[in-house]
Design an enzyme around this catalytic site. Structure first.
Site, PDB file in Angstrom:
ATOM      1  N   GLY A  54      42.852  33.194  45.629  1.00 53.83           N
ATOM      2  CA  GLY A  54      41.543  33.203  46.263  1.00 53.83           C
ATOM      3  C   GLY A  54      41.030  31.831  46.636  1.00 53.83           C
ATOM      4  O   GLY A  54      41.794  30.915  46.987  1.00 53.83           O
ATOM      5  N   ILE A  55      39.720  31.662  46.548  1.00 53.01           N
ATOM      6  CA  ILE A  55      39.087  30.401  46.907  1.00 53.01           C
ATOM      7  C   ILE A  55      39.619  29.253  46.063  1.00 53.01           C
ATOM      8  O   ILE A  55      39.874  28.157  46.563  1.00 53.01           O
ATOM      9  CB  ILE A  55      37.554  30.513  46.755  1.00 53.01           C
ATOM     10  CG1 ILE A  55      36.980  31.465  47.806  1.00 53.01           C
ATOM     11  CG2 ILE A  55      36.890  29.143  46.873  1.00 53.01           C
ATOM     12  CD1 ILE A  55      35.509  31.763  47.625  1.00 53.01           C
ATOM     13  N   SER A 187      26.617  32.373  44.156  1.00 47.18           N
ATOM     14  CA  SER A 187      26.753  33.375  45.214  1.00 47.18           C
ATOM     15  C   SER A 187      25.377  33.742  45.729  1.00 47.18           C
ATOM     16  O   SER A 187      24.385  33.677  45.000  1.00 47.18           O
ATOM     17  CB  SER A 187      27.442  34.639  44.680  1.00 47.18           C
ATOM     18  OG  SER A 187      27.385  35.691  45.622  1.00 47.18           O
ATOM     19  N   TYR A 215      26.476  41.350  38.204  1.00 50.58           N
ATOM     20  CA  TYR A 215      27.093  40.216  38.892  1.00 50.58           C
ATOM     21  C   TYR A 215      26.019  39.249  39.391  1.00 50.58           C
ATOM     22  O   TYR A 215      26.119  38.032  39.207  1.00 50.58           O
ATOM     23  CB  TYR A 215      27.943  40.718  40.057  1.00 50.58           C
ATOM     24  CG  TYR A 215      28.582  39.624  40.881  1.00 50.58           C
ATOM     25  CD1 TYR A 215      29.583  38.826  40.348  1.00 50.58           C
ATOM     26  CD2 TYR A 215      28.186  39.410  42.203  1.00 50.58           C
ATOM     27  CE1 TYR A 215      30.182  37.823  41.104  1.00 50.58           C
ATOM     28  CE2 TYR A 215      28.781  38.416  42.970  1.00 50.58           C
ATOM     29  CZ  TYR A 215      29.771  37.623  42.425  1.00 50.58           C
ATOM     30  OH  TYR A 215      30.351  36.637  43.173  1.00 50.58           O
TER      31      TYR A 215
END
Length: 352
Positions: A54-55, A187, A215
């Site tokens: 991923g990132i 996020s 989350y």
């Protein structure tokens, strides 16, 4: 530090008309070039969590081009070793130190501490700590230490890692005369929830649990930790920065765990289709993280405590904005809330 009234957004034009993954918005490697960072961190040490895909994989690949010694953290060592081999073999740079793989399970504080001890046994300095790893979309469950899985993995584990490496970060800043950076991947989903102070583990009201709220709560915690670091430790040469990488579904933990409930939280398939131009690929998602780590702009500790998005300083959320935009919610900057979470974290992570 309070949010800026005149946000620095050097890549605003590139983000005006997004066309989806792979468009003209910058990648992490472009940021290395634009910041003239290639080969400029030789002799420095960078620690990055969540590097097996991923990132994180692309953050690591870009940071490798700086010449820094990288300590790359993941739980899956075979995957991490493959990533390291790929980074070294695909780079045109030669002679830079090979990244060192560190095993760490962020759902277990004993493992976090053990991994930190390995790092401290191998180096006496840390210039940059990038808290990239994250858990999303999990059903109601707990870490080994009894924390709700998102809060435990995304916040408490990284809080402990920072605590373990803090003396090294401070020593490095003092010795080098530069700023040590703690970059934490948050996020825009922080907009979904503040901190449930009386029940962040959902023990009192498990029936209220939703994956997206849990989350979101953990991402608010990431921002709070960054803000608190900037406010309390800038005099020791530390800068805390929270980063929204953008909407990256390709190869991400978020995408793997996005269920029907998750799609509904975003407004369903119709809304997702409308949002698609905003989506980034992993290389683009890594760009703001790398910018926070290498840009000369953040050598000034007064620039810390910022929420970054789209390779620039974020702005307050506009009325009616979705949680996929670059803005931040009103609760993202709350000194009293930040200090409450800090004390809570010390109590349960450091003092136990």
């Amino acid at each position: 530090m309070p949010p800026s009234n005149n946000p620095y957004q050097p890549y605003a034009d590139a983000h005006k008309n997004p066309k989806g993954p792979g468009d003209a918005r910058p990648t992490a490697l472009q940021i290395i070039g634009d910041c003239n960072a290639a080969g400029k961190l030789v002799g420095k040490t960078v620690v990055i969590t969540g590097c097996s895909g991923g990132i994180g994989q692309h953050v690591a690949a870009a940071m490798y081009e700086t010449g820094a010694q990288l300590y790359l953290i993941a739980r899956n060592m075979p995957k991490l070793e493959k990533v390291i081999n790929d980074i070294v073999s695909h780079s045109s740079s030669k002679g830079y130190p090979r990244p060192i793989a560190i095993e760490m399970h962020l759902d277990n504080l004993v493992s976090v501490k053990a991994g930190a001890q390995v790092i401290k046994s191998l180096t006496d300095k840390v210039d940059v700590l990038i808290n990239n790893a994250g858990m999303s979309g999990a059903p109601l469950s707990k870490t080994v230490d009894g924390f709700e899985i998102h809060m435990g993995t995304n916040h408490f584990a990284h809080f402990l890692l920072f605590h373990e490496l803090q003396p090294f970060l401070e020593h490095t800043a003092k010795k080098s005369g530069t700023t040590s950076r703690i970059v934490t991947v948050a996020s825009s989903s922080h907009m979904l929830s503040g901190i449930r102070r009386d029940d962040y583990n959902y023990e009192k009201h498990p029936e209220e649990y939703t994956k997206m709220e849990a989350y979101g709560q953990s991402k608010t915690a990431n921002i709070y930790m960054s803000n608190a670091i900037a406010r309390h430790f800038s005099t020791q040469g530390l800068t805390g920065l929270a980063v929204h990488p953008g909407s990256v579904f390709e190869g991400s933990e978020f995408a793997r765990n996005l269920t029907e409930e998750g799609f509904a939280a975003f407004g369903g398939e119709e809304v997702l289709q409308k949002l698609k131009p905003l989506f980034k690929n992993a290389e683009q998602g890594a760009a703001t993280v790398v910018w926070a780590a290498v840009s000369f702009y953040f050598d000034d500790v007064t620039k810390g405590g910022k929420y970054l998005a789209d390779v620039g300083e974020g702005i307050p959320q506009a009325a009616g904005a979705t949680d996929e935009g670059p803005g931040y919610a009103p609760h993202a900057f709350d000194k009293e809330g930040e200090d409450w979470l800090w004390k809570e974290s010390v109590k349960y992570v450091v003092q136990t």
